[in-house]
Write an enzyme that holds these catalytic residues in place. Structure first.
Site, short mmCIF file in Angstrom:
data_model
loop_
_atom_site.label_atom_id
_atom_site.label_comp_id
_atom_site.label_asym_id
_atom_site.label_seq_id
_atom_site.Cartn_x
_atom_site.Cartn_y
_atom_site.Cartn_z
N ASP A 149 0.84 -1.21 0.00
CA ASP A 149 0.00 0.00 0.00
C ASP A 149 0.88 1.26 0.00
O ASP A 149 0.69 2.18 -0.79
CB ASP A 149 -0.92 0.02 1.24
CG ASP A 149 -1.85 -1.19 1.32
OD1 ASP A 149 -3.06 -1.03 1.20
OD2 ASP A 149 -1.34 -2.32 1.48
N GLU A 198 -5.30 7.08 -0.07
CA GLU A 198 -5.73 6.46 1.19
C GLU A 198 -4.69 6.51 2.31
O GLU A 198 -5.05 6.74 3.47
CB GLU A 198 -6.09 4.98 0.93
CG GLU A 198 -6.57 4.30 2.20
CD GLU A 198 -6.98 2.85 2.00
OE1 GLU A 198 -6.99 2.37 0.86
OE2 GLU A 198 -7.31 2.21 3.03
N ASP A 217 -6.20 4.83 -4.90
CA ASP A 217 -6.25 3.76 -3.89
C ASP A 217 -5.09 2.83 -4.24
O ASP A 217 -5.15 2.07 -5.21
CB ASP A 217 -7.59 3.01 -3.94
CG ASP A 217 -7.78 2.15 -2.70
OD1 ASP A 217 -6.78 1.82 -2.04
OD2 ASP A 217 -8.94 1.81 -2.39
N VAL A 221 -3.69 0.15 -2.91
CA VAL A 221 -4.15 -1.24 -2.96
C VAL A 221 -5.60 -1.23 -2.48
O VAL A 221 -5.85 -0.94 -1.31
CB VAL A 221 -3.31 -2.18 -2.07
CG1 VAL A 221 -3.88 -3.60 -2.11
CG2 VAL A 221 -1.85 -2.20 -2.52
N THR A 231 -7.21 -4.56 0.33
CA THR A 231 -5.97 -5.03 0.99
C THR A 231 -6.18 -6.38 1.67
O THR A 231 -5.28 -7.21 1.71
CB THR A 231 -5.47 -3.97 2.00
OG1 THR A 231 -5.34 -2.73 1.32
CG2 THR A 231 -4.12 -4.33 2.59
N ASP A 277 -12.33 4.55 -3.46
CA ASP A 277 -12.85 3.19 -3.63
C ASP A 277 -13.77 3.06 -4.85
O ASP A 277 -14.24 1.95 -5.14
CB ASP A 277 -13.64 2.76 -2.38
CG ASP A 277 -12.72 2.37 -1.24
OD1 ASP A 277 -11.65 1.79 -1.51
OD2 ASP A 277 -13.07 2.65 -0.07
N1 LIG Z 1 -17.04 -1.10 7.38
C1 LIG Z 1 -16.92 -0.86 6.07
N2 LIG Z 1 -17.99 -0.74 5.30
C2 LIG Z 1 -17.87 -0.54 4.02
N3 LIG Z 1 -16.71 -0.44 3.36
C3 LIG Z 1 -15.59 -0.55 4.08
C4 LIG Z 1 -15.64 -0.77 5.45
N4 LIG Z 1 -14.38 -0.85 5.90
C5 LIG Z 1 -13.58 -0.67 4.83
N5 LIG Z 1 -14.31 -0.48 3.74
C6 LIG Z 1 -13.83 -0.20 2.40
O1 LIG Z 1 -14.04 -1.29 1.55
C7 LIG Z 1 -12.95 -1.41 0.68
C8 LIG Z 1 -12.92 -2.79 0.20
O2 LIG Z 1 -14.15 -2.99 -0.40
P1 LIG Z 1 -14.52 -4.35 -0.97
O3 LIG Z 1 -15.70 -4.20 -1.83
O4 LIG Z 1 -13.31 -4.93 -1.60
O5 LIG Z 1 -14.91 -5.20 0.30
S1 LIG Z 1 -14.47 -6.67 0.62
O6 LIG Z 1 -13.11 -6.63 1.11
O7 LIG Z 1 -14.69 -7.48 -0.57
O8 LIG Z 1 -15.40 -7.10 1.68
C9 LIG Z 1 -11.79 -1.02 1.50
O9 LIG Z 1 -10.76 -0.54 0.66
P2 LIG Z 1 -9.21 -0.82 1.04
O10 LIG Z 1 -8.97 -0.23 2.40
O11 LIG Z 1 -8.50 -0.06 -0.04
O12 LIG Z 1 -8.97 -2.29 0.98
C10 LIG Z 1 -12.35 0.06 2.39
O13 LIG Z 1 -12.16 1.36 1.89
MG LIG Z 2 -10.10 0.76 -1.16
MG LIG Z 3 -6.61 0.72 -0.19
MG LIG Z 4 -7.33 0.23 3.35
#
Ligand SMILES: Nc1ncnc2c1ncn2[C@@H]1O[C@H](COP(=O)(O)OS(=O)(=O)O)[C@@H](OP(=O)(O)O)[C@H]1O
Ligand SMILES: [Mg+2]
Ligand SMILES: [Mg+2]
Ligand SMILES: [Mg+2]
Length: 452
Positions: free
Chosen positions: A125, A150, A217, A219, A222, A389
């Protein structure tokens, strides 16, 4: 203890066949062979010169097998931005593939840290954020580049993070030294830790309604990344509140649809990989991109194991509008989107296929490529969706022919800072208007009885 191992000393692959043309977006290529769209095409060079057909053609074919015309003058807007962004995302994809391989193949999760909200962050990241920030600054000038992204350097600058920081610095320098294969001039000497930290922390824009800023973003997904599964690198450019271009790198999403066979299997596949296998692993990804209002979205393969390269191909959303045949995607984690609510929607709309639960903006890529028809996300009340996102994925789906709105049918608003302010209930992306309307009606019908 959050200790990162500094085991990233292996060189990034440096394929010899790559040249500056590989990553150039489609508008840059000219070919001198038989062009079936041109009445004078018996002359192989007619479309380069002396042709009274005003259109020039690139080296790409659309879905109907026709050569793609080179876009006219007016469409050159954002051409350099798109070219640099696509290159930067390719570099980032290779960086991530290498880190994920090391992470999974070495069988431990030590180089994963937890943020305050318990979400994971890795050296990938930070390294991608530094690398992309550095590439954009080199191309457009540090003063002119504003980035909303991010990650920050708070935990990375702490005295107990020395080994993590040195892993990040090494990863960034390895990636930038390979970047010359994409036509990106690497730094004259390796970046120092302070320069890497500066590149990360320069991404401190808050966005907003006016001016131009990049949205990154480094990664996305993640959690998927550390589990050896799907993830994405997402870069978009926003101007006066509108997303004007988007690039989505999906290092584990193969050009061919066999990706669906890898569902839940990436970790197993990765863990079996030896170093010698890594070349074939490289072929498992793609980079998607689109410019707003171009009505075209494109996909390029990531590097192939045999080091051959392919050019971009136009992608389109699925033509399926019958819910019985449609497939919907949603986040893997129930905490990120209510599976119960979408299950009810699916039932009332008549969706029969199992949901495709995939980490990251690969879901947006799946819709844009026509591999699925619907993406829904309904986060818990109070969660504020971040622009990084969604920005790149939205413009790519729209230009591939799809629709993305909130559950009230309004476009997502990227002009209100780092969050999608005013989002009505959730996000719905569809291949076509008919499915989109059906899902929105179903949301209206069941929202009040839901616990969201
Ligand atoms: N609690 C909650 N509710 C909704 N969304 C959240 C939450 N926490 C995190 N995030 C954000 O979700 C990003 C990942 O989304 P995804 O669609 O890949 O979700 S999942 O990992 O498949 O469940 C993830 O992106 P990354 O941090 O870049 O991985 C977050 O921005
Ligand atoms: Mg994300
Ligand atoms: Mg990310
Ligand atoms: Mg993240």
């Amino acid at each position: 203890m959050n200790v990162l191992r500094s085991n990233l000393s292996n060189k990034f692959p440096q394929p010899s066949c790559l040249n500056n043309n590989f990553i150039k977006p489609h508008v840059k290529f000219l070919v001198s062979f038989h062009n079936p769209n041109c009445p004078k095409s018996r002359n192989p060079i007619c479309c380069l010169s002396n042709c009274d057909q005003k259109t020039q053609f690139s080296n790409e074919m659309d879905n109907n097998g026709n050569w793609v015309p080179i876009e006219s003058e007016g469409d050159d807007k954002y051409a350099k931005e798109l070219e640099v962004a696509v290159k930067a995302v390719h570099v980032a994809c290779l960086l991530c593939q290498k880190v994920q391989q090391d992470l999974i193949c070495n069988g431990d999760q030590e180089n994963v840290q937890s943020k305050d909200d318990n979400s994971p962050v890795t050296i990938a990241d930070w390294s991608v954020q530094a690398t992309v920030s550095w590439i954009l600054s080199q191309a457009f000038g540090t003063e002119s580049v504003s980035i909303v992204a991010e990650e920050d350097i708070e935990s990375l600058s702490k005295s107990d993070a020395v080994s993590i920081l040195s892993s990040v610095v090494k990863t960034v320098n390895d990636a930038l030294s390979s970047a010359s294969h994409f036509g990106i001039k690497p730094p004259v000497t390796n970046l120092e830790a302070t320069q890497v930290l500066e590149a990360i922390s320069r991404c401190n824009s808050n966005g907003g309604p006016t001016g131009r800023f990049w949205v990154l973003d480094p990664v996305d997904g993640t959690l998927g990344f550390v589990r050896g599964d799907q993830y994405a690198i997402a870069l978009a450019l926003v101007e006066n509140g509108e997303v004007v271009l988007g690039v989505l790198g999906c290092p584990n999403y193969p050009i061919n649809k066999e990706w669906l066979n890898y569902q839940n299997g990436y970790r197993r596949i990765l863990s079996r990989l030896t170093k010698a296998d890594s070349a074939s692993w490289d072929s498992k990804g793609c980079v998607l991109y689109a410019k707003k209002d171009s009505k075209k979205a494109w996909m390029q393969p990531l590097l192939n194991g045999d080091k051959s390269v392919g050019s971009a191909r136009q992608i389109k959303v699925s033509t399926i509008d019958n819910p019985v045949l449609a497939t919907f995607c949603e986040p893997v984690e129930k905490a990120n989107s209510s599976h119960l609510f979408t299950q009810g929607l699916a039932h009332s709309v008549g969706l029969r296929n199992q949901p495709l639960r995939v980490y990251s903006m690969v879901k947006y890529a799946a819709i844009a490529r026509g591999d699925a028809e619907i993406f829904m996300k309904f986060a818990r009340a109070g969660y504020k969706e971040k622009i990084w996102d969604h920005a790149a994925g939205v413009v790519i789906i729209e230009e591939a022919g799809g629709i993305v709105t909130d559950a009230g049918g309004r476009p997502l608003d990227f002009s209100k800072g780092m969050y999608l302010q005013g989002l009505d209930r959730g996000i719905i992306a569809c291949a076509g208007a008919s499915l989109h309307e059906k899902i929105m009606s179903a949301v209206d019908a069941s929202w009040n009885s839901s616990s969201l």
